[in-house]
Design a protein around this motif. Structure first.
Motif, mmCIF file in Angstrom:
data_model
loop_
_atom_site.group_PDB
_atom_site.id
_atom_site.type_symbol
_atom_site.label_atom_id
_atom_site.label_comp_id
_atom_site.label_asym_id
_atom_site.label_seq_id
_atom_site.Cartn_x
_atom_site.Cartn_y
_atom_site.Cartn_z
ATOM 1 N N ILE A 214 36.858 24.794 -15.640
ATOM 2 C CA ILE A 214 38.119 24.593 -16.676
ATOM 3 C C ILE A 214 39.900 24.418 -15.704
ATOM 4 O O ILE A 214 40.148 24.092 -15.894
ATOM 5 C CB ILE A 214 38.195 25.340 -17.526
ATOM 6 N N MET A 215 40.017 25.419 -15.266
ATOM 7 C CA MET A 215 41.349 26.380 -14.475
ATOM 8 C C MET A 215 41.432 24.902 -13.148
ATOM 9 O O MET A 215 43.068 25.258 -13.060
ATOM 10 C CB MET A 215 40.730 27.209 -13.374
ATOM 11 N N LEU A 216 40.523 23.820 -12.821
ATOM 12 C CA LEU A 216 40.980 22.675 -12.124
ATOM 13 C C LEU A 216 41.267 21.932 -12.548
ATOM 14 O O LEU A 216 41.379 20.764 -11.995
ATOM 15 C CB LEU A 216 40.328 22.239 -10.826
ATOM 16 N N THR A 217 41.021 21.719 -13.771
ATOM 17 C CA THR A 217 41.923 20.521 -14.501
ATOM 18 C C THR A 217 42.614 20.262 -14.790
ATOM 19 O O THR A 217 44.132 21.062 -14.948
ATOM 20 C CB THR A 217 41.114 20.272 -15.857
ATOM 21 N N ILE A 220 44.867 22.577 -17.439
ATOM 22 C CA ILE A 220 45.645 23.022 -17.309
ATOM 23 C C ILE A 220 47.073 23.248 -16.537
ATOM 24 O O ILE A 220 47.712 23.659 -16.614
ATOM 25 C CB ILE A 220 44.487 24.336 -16.371
ATOM 26 N N LYS A 221 46.628 22.525 -15.959
ATOM 27 C CA LYS A 221 47.888 22.018 -14.569
ATOM 28 C C LYS A 221 49.099 21.622 -15.746
ATOM 29 O O LYS A 221 50.243 22.106 -15.944
ATOM 30 C CB LYS A 221 48.443 20.437 -14.225
ATOM 31 N N PHE A 222 48.771 20.662 -16.927
ATOM 32 C CA PHE A 222 50.372 20.602 -17.511
ATOM 33 C C PHE A 222 50.210 21.670 -18.750
ATOM 34 O O PHE A 222 51.890 22.316 -18.204
ATOM 35 C CB PHE A 222 49.524 18.753 -18.663
ATOM 36 N N ALA A 223 48.768 22.556 -19.115
ATOM 37 C CA ALA A 223 49.539 23.666 -19.543
ATOM 38 C C ALA A 223 50.903 24.643 -18.934
ATOM 39 O O ALA A 223 51.260 25.181 -19.098
ATOM 40 C CB ALA A 223 49.045 24.355 -20.356
ATOM 41 N N ARG A 224 50.178 24.282 -17.788
ATOM 42 C CA ARG A 224 51.270 25.755 -16.842
ATOM 43 C C ARG A 224 52.475 24.822 -16.267
ATOM 44 O O ARG A 224 53.822 25.234 -16.264
ATOM 45 C CB ARG A 224 50.451 25.108 -15.007
ATOM 46 N N ALA A 225 52.377 23.393 -16.154
ATOM 47 C CA ALA A 225 53.846 22.805 -16.348
ATOM 48 C C ALA A 225 54.406 22.463 -17.221
ATOM 49 O O ALA A 225 56.101 22.963 -17.865
ATOM 50 C CB ALA A 225 53.183 20.804 -16.112
ATOM 51 N N ALA A 226 53.920 23.161 -18.811
ATOM 52 C CA ALA A 226 55.040 23.410 -19.741
ATOM 53 C C ALA A 226 55.754 24.377 -20.399
ATOM 54 O O ALA A 226 56.082 24.695 -20.989
ATOM 55 C CB ALA A 226 53.732 22.336 -21.212
ATOM 56 N N LEU A 234 44.920 31.162 -21.020
ATOM 57 C CA LEU A 234 43.383 31.796 -20.848
ATOM 58 C C LEU A 234 42.811 31.705 -22.054
ATOM 59 O O LEU A 234 42.502 30.786 -23.074
ATOM 60 C CB LEU A 234 43.873 33.208 -20.331
ATOM 61 N N ARG A 235 44.278 31.762 -23.104
ATOM 62 C CA ARG A 235 43.465 32.296 -24.765
ATOM 63 C C ARG A 235 43.283 31.516 -25.326
ATOM 64 O O ARG A 235 42.181 31.175 -25.988
ATOM 65 C CB ARG A 235 43.920 33.212 -25.529
ATOM 66 N N GLN A 236 44.742 30.162 -25.404
ATOM 67 C CA GLN A 236 44.605 29.063 -26.149
ATOM 68 C C GLN A 236 43.725 27.882 -25.807
ATOM 69 O O GLN A 236 42.723 27.594 -26.579
ATOM 70 C CB GLN A 236 46.630 28.947 -25.940
ATOM 71 N N HIS A 237 43.849 28.059 -24.370
ATOM 72 C CA HIS A 237 43.265 26.822 -23.888
ATOM 73 C C HIS A 237 41.672 26.849 -23.234
ATOM 74 O O HIS A 237 40.671 26.202 -23.366
ATOM 75 C CB HIS A 237 43.928 25.745 -23.241
ATOM 76 N N LEU A 238 41.926 28.293 -22.430
ATOM 77 C CA LEU A 238 40.437 28.346 -21.338
ATOM 78 C C LEU A 238 39.335 28.446 -22.459
ATOM 79 O O LEU A 238 38.628 28.028 -22.586
ATOM 80 C CB LEU A 238 41.049 28.988 -20.026
ATOM 81 N N LEU A 239 39.429 29.733 -23.194
ATOM 82 C CA LEU A 239 39.233 30.134 -23.885
ATOM 83 C C LEU A 239 37.897 29.602 -24.964
ATOM 84 O O LEU A 239 36.842 28.845 -25.003
ATOM 85 C CB LEU A 239 38.908 31.560 -24.530
ATOM 86 N N LYS A 240 38.533 28.127 -25.528
ATOM 87 C CA LYS A 240 38.398 27.542 -26.506
ATOM 88 C C LYS A 240 37.295 26.576 -25.827
ATOM 89 O O LYS A 240 35.682 25.936 -25.858
ATOM 90 C CB LYS A 240 39.385 26.340 -27.136
#
Lengths: 324, 293
Positions: A214-217, A220-226, A234-240
Motif C-alpha cells: 500500500i505504501m507504493l500506491t 499514499i502518494k496523493f496523501a503525501r502530496a496533500a 499511517l493511522r488514517q489511510h494505511l491502517l484502514k
C-alpha cells in the motif's frame, strides 16, 4: 443485504449439519468405550445394563438421530467418565481457555501489527530485518518446544514465574478468572507467550506485506502530496487499508488458537478445555470428544459468518457480488 | 554439453546465489545422511536393550559410561546415549515426514487436478470438502484421528495425511484451474487424446512448481506435527522414539535441571525444520514469476 445474510446463514447451518455427521461417525465408528467404562470382572448382566443405559446397543443411525435431537435441545449427553453433563464439564473449563486465548490473540495482534507496519514502512532498516528473521523462527519452531524452553528458562533456571497451573482466581459472576489477581497473572504469562508466538509471527508478516504494497500506491502518494504528516498517513489511510486481511486472519486465528491451546495447556498444566480433550481422548470418553469437536466447529462457523458480515459492512463489492 | 542449457542447471545456478539457502540445503543433506547411516555413525544402537545400562541413565553431557565411550550429549532415563538416540530419532522423524508428505501430495494433487479438469458437480463437491477441512486446524484433526486409530507408524502417517492433503488439493486446484482455461489444454482436449493422457502429459507437468513448494513446507510441517503428537503421547510407541518422543521423555526431568534430555533432541528438530523451511522459501521465490528478474 438481508438476502446476503440469509444466504450465508443457511450455508452456515448446512456446514454445521455436515460437521456434526462427520464428527459423530468419526468418533463413533472406531474404538470401543465399553472396555474402558466397564471393569473386565463385571457380570454379563451388568455389562448389558450399562450398554443399554449408555444407548450403545442401538444402531448407529438411531444413535445419531437421538444425538441430533438432544443437540437441538442443548443436551450433549453425559461424560462416560465423570458422569456429569458434558456441557457442564466443558462450560466449567471454558473460561480458563478463553482467558488464555483472548490474552494471546489480542496481544499478538496489537504487537504484531505494529511491528509489521514498521517492518513494511522501513523494509531496509536493521530493525526490520531483525523483526523478520525472528518471525521466521516463530513460524518454524514447534510451539511445544518453545513452551519447554520458556519453562526451563523462566521457571527452572531463573525461578521468576511458575511452571504450571492457574494460580489464584477471582469469581466474577460465578466464573473463576485468573487475570485479575497478581498470582493468576504470573501464571498466565508463560502460557500466553507460548500461545501468542505463532500468531505474532503471522501478524507481523501479514501487516508487513500489506504495508509494503500500500505504501507504493497512489493513495499514499496523493496523501503525501496533500501535505499530511507521515503519522496521519499511517493511522488514517494505511491502517484502514490493511485492516481487511488482518480482520479475517484475526477471526480465523481466534478459532485455531483455541485448537492450539491443546498443546500449550498440556505443557503448562493449564486446566482448560484443551487439557480436558487430551485426557478424554486417552480414555475414549466419546461424549466429551464429540461435544468438544462440535463446539469448535460451531465456533469456526460462527466466526466465519461474523467475518462475512463485517466484510459486507466494510466492502460493498462483497455484498453485491454475493447477491447476484 | 552446454552447462547453461538444462532447466535444472539454470535453477541450481540461481539457487546458489543465496548463500543462506545453500547452507540450509547442506544442513538438510547432512542431517538426512546422518539419519540414513545412523547405525554406522552412532556410538551405540539405542534400540538394543542389551547395550543399555541403567547405571548410565540421566548422565550429563561428557560422561564416560560403562560402555567405555563418552556420551557427548549425555544419556536419557533409559540409559541411552542421546547422540545415538538423536540420529535414530532423526531417521524416524524424516521417514514419517517424507511418507506423509508424498502420500498427501499424491492424494491432494489427484483430487485438485481432477476437480479442475472435470468441473461441475465433482468440482463443487471436492472443493467444498477441501475448504471445509482447511477451515479446521490441522493439529486438531490429526489429534482426533491418531487418537481413534491408535498408535503405530501407519496410523500416524494416515492422520498426518488426512490433516494435510487439503493444502495440496487447494494448490493443485488453483494451478490446474488456471491452466485448464488456456488454449493448449483446450487444443489437447480437442484432439482424440484420452483424458488420462491430457491430464498426465499436459496438465500435471504445468502444475508441479507450486506443488513442489507446498511439498517442502508440508514435509517440515509433518515432521513438526509428528513431534507435537509424540510429545502429547499420541505418536509412535516408546520402543522407537522419534525426536518428539525423546523430548517428551525428558520433560519430567527438566524440572530438576536435567535439561539435556529434552533440549538436544529439540535443537536437532529445530535445525531440521528451519533448514527445510529456508530451502522451501528460496524455491518458492525462484518459482514466483512476480519476483523474476
Amino acid at each position: 443485504m438481508l438476502g446476503f445474510i440469509i444466504q450465508r446463514f443457511l450455508q452456515a447451518i448446512g456446514v454445521m449439519a455436515v460437521m456434526s455427521l462427520i464428527v459423530f461417525c468419526g468418533v463413533y465408528a472406531i474404538g470401543n468405550p465399553i472396555d474402558i467404562v466397564i471393569p473386565p470382572e463385571a457380570t454379563q448382566d451388568l455389562r448389558d445394563e450399562v450398554i443399554r443405559r449408555l444407548g450403545l446397543d442401538r444402531p448407529l443411525y438411531e444413535q445419531y438421530f437421538i444425538f441430533l435431537v438432544n443437540l437441538l435441545k442443548g443436551d450433549l449427553g453425559r461424560s462416560f467418565v465423570y458422569n456429569i453433563p458434558v456441557l457442564e464439564l466443558i462450560g466449567g473449563r471454558l473460561p480458563a481457555t478463553l482467558e488464555l486465548v483472548l490474552i494471546s490473540v489480542v496481544s499478538a495482534s496489537v504487537i504484531g501489527v505494529s511491528l509489521g507496519i514498521y517492518a513494511g514502512y522501513r523494509p531496509e532498516s536493521w530493525t526490520a530485518k531483525t523483526i523478520m528473521a525472528a518471525s521466521v523462527l516463530g513460524f518454524s519452531v514447534p510451539s511445544f518446544w518453545v513452551g519447554l524452553i520458556l519453562i526451563l528458562t523462566f521457571a527452572v533456571n531463573l525461578g521468576w514465574l511458575p511452571a504450571g497451573g492457574r494460580g489464584a482466581t477471582i469469581d466474577i459472576w460465578g466464573v473463576a478468572w485468573s487475570f485479575p489477581t497478581l498470582d493468576g497473572l504470573s501464571h498466565i504469562i508463560l502460557p500466553a507467550i507460548n500461545l501468542a508466538l505463532f500468531k505474532l509471527a503471522m501478524m507481523i508478516r501479514l501487516a508487513r506485506a500489506g504495508t509494503r504494497e500500500i505504501m507504493l500506491t497512489d493513495t499514499i502518494k496523493f496523501a503525501r502530496a496533500a501535505g499530511l504528516s507521515e503519522i496521519t498517513i499511517l493511522r488514517q489511510h494505511l491502517l484502514k487499508l490493511i485492516s481487511i486481511p488482518i480482520i479475517t486472519v484475526f477471526g480465523l486465528e481466534l478459532g485455531s488458537t483455541l485448537a492450539f491451546a491443546v498443546v500449550t495447556e498440556t505443557i503448562f498444566s493449564w486446566p482448560g478445555v484443551g487439557k480436558l480433550i487430551i485426557d478424554s481422548i486417552a480414555v475414549l470418553d466419546r461424549p466429551v470428544m464429540v461435544a468438544y469437536l462440535i463446539l469448535v466447529a460451531f465456533l469456526f462457523v460462527t466466526i466465519n459468518f461474523v467475518i462475512d458480515l463485517i466484510f459486507a459492512l466494510i466492502d460493498p463489492r462483497v455484498r453485491r457480488g454475493a447477491a447476484s | 554439453m552446454n552447462r547453461q542449457s538444462t532447466p535444472f542447471t539454470r535453477f541450481w545456478n540461481e539457487f546458489r546465489e543465496n548463500r543462506i539457502a545453500v547452507l540450509a540445503l547442506s544442513i538438510v543433506v547432512l542431517l538426512a545422511l546422518l539419519a540414513l547411516f545412523a547405525s554406522f555413525v552412532s556410538p551405540q544402537n539405542p534400540y538394543d536393550l542389551a547395550n543399555l545400562s541403567l547405571m548410565d541413565s540421566r548422565r550429563p553431557p561428557g560422561f564416560v559410561g560403562t560402555g567405555g565411550y563418552t556420551h557427548w550429549l549425555g544419556t536419557d532415563p533409559q540409559g541411552r546415549d542421546l547422540l545415538s538416540a538423536i540420529f535414530y530419532g532423526l531417521r524416524i522423524s524424516i521417514q514419517i515426514g517424507l511418507a506423509a508428505g508424498f502420500v498427501s501430495l499424491s492424494i491432494g494433487a489427484a483430487l485438485g487436478i481432477l476437480a479442475a479438469y472435470i468441473g461441475g458437480r465433482v468440482e463443487n463437491l471436492i472443493m467444498r470438502l477441501v475448504d471445509l477441512q482447511l477451515s479446521f486446524p490441522a493439529i486438531l484433526l490429526a489429534l482426533v484421528i491418531v487418537a481413534l486409530l491408535g498408535q503405530g507408524k501407519v496410523q500416524l502417517i494416515s492422520a498426518l495425511v488426512a490433516a494435510q492433503y487439503a493444502y495440496f488439493a487447494r494448490t493443485a486446484y488453483g494451478a490446474a484451474k488456471a491452466e485448464r482455461g488456456k488454449d493448449y489444454i483446450e487444443a489437447a482436449v480437442a484432439t482424440p487424446l484420452g483424458s488420462r493422457l491430457v491430464i498426465l502429459k499436459h496438465l500435471l507437468p504445468n502444475c508441479t512448481p507450486p506443488l513442489i513448494v507446498v511439498a517442502t513446507v508440508q514435509i517440515a510441517n509433518s515432521i513438526s506435527l509428528e513431534a507435537t503428537l509424540s510429545f502429547l503421547g499420541l505418536g509412535l510407541p516408546v520402543t522407537e522414539p522419534s525426536l518428539g518422543m525423546l523430548i517428551s521423555n525428558g520433560f519430567p526431568y527438566m524440572m530438576s535441571g536435567r535439561y539435556w534430555i529434552s533440549v538436544y533432541p529439540g535443537v536437532a528438530l529445530i535445525i531440521l525444520i528451519v533448514a527445510i523451511n529456508i530451502v522451501g522459501d528460496q524455491v518458492r521465490d525462484q518459482f514466483n514469476p512476480r519476483l523474476r528478474r
